[in-house]
Design an enzyme around this catalytic site. Structure first.
Site, PDB file in Angstrom:
ATOM      1  N   CYS A   1       1.130  -1.089   0.184  1.00 13.97           N
ATOM      2  CA  CYS A   1       0.109  -0.066   0.125  1.00 13.97           C
ATOM      3  C   CYS A   1       0.905   0.966   0.179  1.00 13.97           C
ATOM      4  CB  CYS A   1      -0.840   0.019   0.974  1.00 13.97           C
ATOM      5  SG  CYS A   1      -2.668  -1.185   0.954  1.00 13.97           S
TER       6      CYS A   1
ATOM      7  N   ASP B   1      10.813  -5.331  -8.347  1.00 11.72           N
ATOM      8  CA  ASP B   1      11.524  -6.814  -7.013  1.00 11.72           C
ATOM      9  C   ASP B   1      12.545  -6.555  -6.569  1.00 11.72           C
ATOM     10  OD1 ASP B   1       9.638  -9.298  -5.481  1.00 11.72           O
ATOM     11  OD2 ASP B   1      12.126  -8.811  -5.156  1.00 11.72           O
TER      12      ASP B   1
ATOM     13  N   ASN C   1       1.577 -16.211  -5.089  1.00 13.67           N
ATOM     14  CA  ASN C   1       2.377 -17.216  -3.862  1.00 13.67           C
ATOM     15  C   ASN C   1       0.509 -16.396  -2.981  1.00 13.67           C
ATOM     16  OD1 ASN C   1       4.331 -18.027  -4.418  1.00 13.67           O
ATOM     17  ND2 ASN C   1       5.591 -16.240  -4.334  1.00 13.67           N
TER      18      ASN C   1
ATOM     19  N   HIS D   1       0.329  -8.277   0.617  1.00 15.53           N
ATOM     20  CA  HIS D   1      -1.370  -7.393  -0.186  1.00 15.53           C
ATOM     21  C   HIS D   1      -1.344  -8.611  -1.526  1.00 15.53           C
ATOM     22  CE1 HIS D   1      -2.460  -3.270  -1.406  1.00 15.53           C
ATOM     23  NE2 HIS D   1      -2.280  -4.848  -2.695  1.00 15.53           N
TER      24      HIS D   1
ATOM     25  N   HIS E   1      -0.390  -9.895  -5.304  1.00 14.51           N
ATOM     26  CA  HIS E   1       0.687  -9.399  -6.098  1.00 14.51           C
ATOM     27  C   HIS E   1       0.912 -10.557  -7.170  1.00 14.51           C
ATOM     28  CE1 HIS E   1       2.734 -10.838  -2.638  1.00 14.51           C
ATOM     29  NE2 HIS E   1       3.872 -11.150  -3.959  1.00 14.51           N
TER      30      HIS E   1
HETATM   31  P1  5GP Z   1       5.871 -12.788  -1.646  1.00 19.40           P
HETATM   32  O1  5GP Z   1       7.155 -14.347  -0.844  1.00 19.40           O
HETATM   33  O2  5GP Z   1       4.908 -12.885  -0.602  1.00 19.40           O
HETATM   34  O3  5GP Z   1       5.517 -13.942  -3.011  1.00 19.40           O
HETATM   35  O4  5GP Z   1       6.815 -11.998  -2.317  1.00 19.40           O
HETATM   36  C1  5GP Z   1       7.164 -10.832  -2.158  1.00 19.40           C
HETATM   37  C2  5GP Z   1       8.202 -10.129  -2.797  1.00 19.40           C
HETATM   38  O5  5GP Z   1       8.039  -8.491  -2.694  1.00 19.40           O
HETATM   39  C3  5GP Z   1       9.326 -10.434  -3.253  1.00 19.40           C
HETATM   40  O6  5GP Z   1       9.807 -11.215  -3.797  1.00 19.40           O
HETATM   41  C4  5GP Z   1       9.808  -9.444  -1.992  1.00 19.40           C
HETATM   42  O7  5GP Z   1      11.765  -9.371  -3.254  1.00 19.40           O
HETATM   43  C5  5GP Z   1       9.337  -8.398  -2.856  1.00 19.40           C
HETATM   44  N1  5GP Z   1       9.343  -7.352  -1.795  1.00 19.40           N
HETATM   45  C6  5GP Z   1       9.465  -7.046  -0.654  1.00 19.40           C
HETATM   46  N2  5GP Z   1       9.120  -5.549   0.417  1.00 19.40           N
HETATM   47  C7  5GP Z   1       9.530  -4.912  -0.450  1.00 19.40           C
HETATM   48  C8  5GP Z   1       9.664  -3.360  -0.748  1.00 19.40           C
HETATM   49  O8  5GP Z   1       9.870  -3.302   0.042  1.00 19.40           O
HETATM   50  N3  5GP Z   1      10.141  -2.652  -2.550  1.00 19.40           N
HETATM   51  C9  5GP Z   1       9.703  -4.426  -3.017  1.00 19.40           C
HETATM   52  N4  5GP Z   1       9.755  -3.682  -4.751  1.00 19.40           N
HETATM   53  N5  5GP Z   1      10.138  -5.859  -2.982  1.00 19.40           N
HETATM   54  C10 5GP Z   1       9.784  -6.279  -2.333  1.00 19.40           C
HETATM   55 ZN    ZN Z   2      -1.606  -3.034   1.558  1.00 20.72          ZN
END
Ligand code: 5GP
Ligand code: ZN
Length: 112
Positions: A6, A29, A85, A96, A98
Site C-alpha cells: 500500500c 522486485d 503465492n 497484499h 501481488h
Molecule cells: P511473496 O513472497 O509474498 O510472494 O513476494 C513478496 C516479494 O516482495 C518478494 O519477492 C520480495 O523481494 C518483494 N518485496 C518485499 N518488500 C519489498 C519492498 O519494499 N520493495 C520491493 N520493490 N519489493 C519488495
Molecule cells: Zn496493502
C-alpha cells in the site's frame, strides 16, 4: 494501514515503477530472482488471492493484461512466468495481493 505494498502504491515507500494506472501499479522486485522480476499489484488492499471478491474480478483480469503489456515492453518474447503465492504454505511473505512477472531466463518446473 501498515502495509508495505500500500505504501509503495501511495509513494510513501519508493520503488522502481514500470507501470501505473488508476487501479494497478507494477514495480521491480527488491530482490530479483530473474533478469526481469516485476511485481504487479492492485492499488486496493486485497490480502491474498484467497480474499478476492466479486467486486475484484475485473481488476484481476486487467492485471494479466498489464502483465502481457509489460512483457512486450521488456521484450520477453521467448516467454515468461506469472506467479502468485497465496498464504503461508504458498510462500506469501507480503500480505497484499501481488503477481510476480518473471522472465529473461529459462524457468524451472515444478517450482519449489
Ligand atoms: P511473496 O513472497 O509474498 O510472494 O513476494 C513478496 C516479494 O516482495 C518478494 O519477492 C520480495 O523481494 C518483494 N518485496 C518485499 N518488500 C519489498 C519492498 O519494499 N520493495 C520491493 N520493490 N519489493 C519488495
Ligand atoms: Zn496493502
Amino acid at each position: 494501514m501498515d502495509c508495505v505494498f500500500c505504501k509503495i502504491a501511495s509513494n510513501e515507500i519508493s520503488s522502481k515503477k514500470v507501470y501505473e494506472d488508476g487501479q494497478i501499479v507494477a514495480f521491480n522486485d527488491l530482490d530479483p530472482q530473474a533478469p526481469v522480476h516485476v511485481l504487479i499489484i492492485p492499488k486496493k488492499h486485497i490480502q491474498s488471492a484467497d480474499q478476492i471478491s466479486d467486486n475484484d474480478t475485473n481488476i484481476i483480469g486487467k492485471i494479466f493484461m498489464v502483465a502481457s503489456k509489460i512483457a512486450k515492453e521488456l521484450r520477453l518474447e521467448n516467454g515468461y512466468r506469472i506467479v502468485n503465492n497465496c498464504g503461508e504454505d504458498g510462500g506469501q511473505t507480503v500480505p497484499h495481493l501481488h503477481f510476480h512477472l518473471m522472465g529473461g531466463r529459462k524457468m524451472n518446473w515444478p517450482a519449489g
